[in-house]
Design a protein around this motif. Structure first.
Motif, mmCIF file in Angstrom:
data_model
loop_
_atom_site.group_PDB
_atom_site.id
_atom_site.type_symbol
_atom_site.label_atom_id
_atom_site.label_comp_id
_atom_site.label_asym_id
_atom_site.label_seq_id
_atom_site.Cartn_x
_atom_site.Cartn_y
_atom_site.Cartn_z
ATOM 1 N N ASN A 1 31.497 29.429 37.506
ATOM 2 C CA ASN A 1 32.929 29.621 37.747
ATOM 3 C C ASN A 1 33.611 30.227 36.531
ATOM 4 O O ASN A 1 34.422 31.151 36.655
ATOM 5 C CB ASN A 1 33.600 28.289 38.104
ATOM 6 C CG ASN A 1 33.644 28.044 39.581
ATOM 7 O OD1 ASN A 1 34.381 28.709 40.287
ATOM 8 N ND2 ASN A 1 32.843 27.102 40.043
ATOM 9 N N GLU A 2 33.296 29.704 35.348
ATOM 10 C CA GLU A 2 33.897 30.224 34.118
ATOM 11 C C GLU A 2 33.451 31.662 33.856
ATOM 12 O O GLU A 2 34.247 32.490 33.418
ATOM 13 C CB GLU A 2 33.549 29.328 32.941
ATOM 14 C CG GLU A 2 34.247 27.985 32.990
ATOM 15 C CD GLU A 2 33.828 27.045 31.882
ATOM 16 O OE1 GLU A 2 33.052 27.445 30.986
ATOM 17 O OE2 GLU A 2 34.286 25.879 31.922
ATOM 18 N N ASP B 1 35.319 33.921 36.283
ATOM 19 C CA ASP B 1 36.711 34.003 35.849
ATOM 20 C C ASP B 1 36.855 34.957 34.661
ATOM 21 O O ASP B 1 37.755 35.803 34.636
ATOM 22 C CB ASP B 1 37.239 32.616 35.480
ATOM 23 C CG ASP B 1 38.682 32.648 35.050
ATOM 24 O OD1 ASP B 1 39.535 33.095 35.850
ATOM 25 O OD2 ASP B 1 38.971 32.224 33.905
ATOM 26 N N ASN C 1 36.379 38.495 35.887
ATOM 27 C CA ASN C 1 37.575 38.936 36.620
ATOM 28 C C ASN C 1 38.679 39.352 35.655
ATOM 29 O O ASN C 1 39.319 40.398 35.840
ATOM 30 C CB ASN C 1 38.097 37.827 37.533
ATOM 31 C CG ASN C 1 37.269 37.650 38.775
ATOM 32 O OD1 ASN C 1 36.486 38.512 39.148
ATOM 33 N ND2 ASN C 1 37.428 36.513 39.426
#
Length: 76
Positions: free
Chosen positions: A32-33, A36, A39
């Motif tokens: 997830n990190e 992120d 992105n």
């Protein structure tokens, strides 16, 4: 939260497993990190491209205005 099926290259998976073990964080949190961060990187890249495009348009228009002022100054 969305569920995602993900296929990773063996090397990428093993490297991620090693790092998550050393950092003592869950693989899911790590991924997830990472997504992120990626992105945000691409958002900045897209913004940089948009700003460069707008800057070029503004520069062109500013030059046109400057030429008009020079014509007015030359007439005096």
């Amino acid at each position: 939260m969305k569920t995602l099926s993900l296929k990773l290259d063996d090397h990428t998976f093993e490297e991620a497993e090693s790092i998550t073990a050393q950092l003592n964080i869950a693989r899911n949190r790590y991924i997830n990190e990472a997504v992120d961060l990626y992105n945000r990187y691409h958002q900045r890249k897209l913004l940089k491209h948009a700003l460069a495009k707008e800057s070029a348009l503004t520069r062109r228009e500013s030059m046109n205005i400057l030429r008009e002022f020079e014509k007015l100054a030359d007439e005096d």
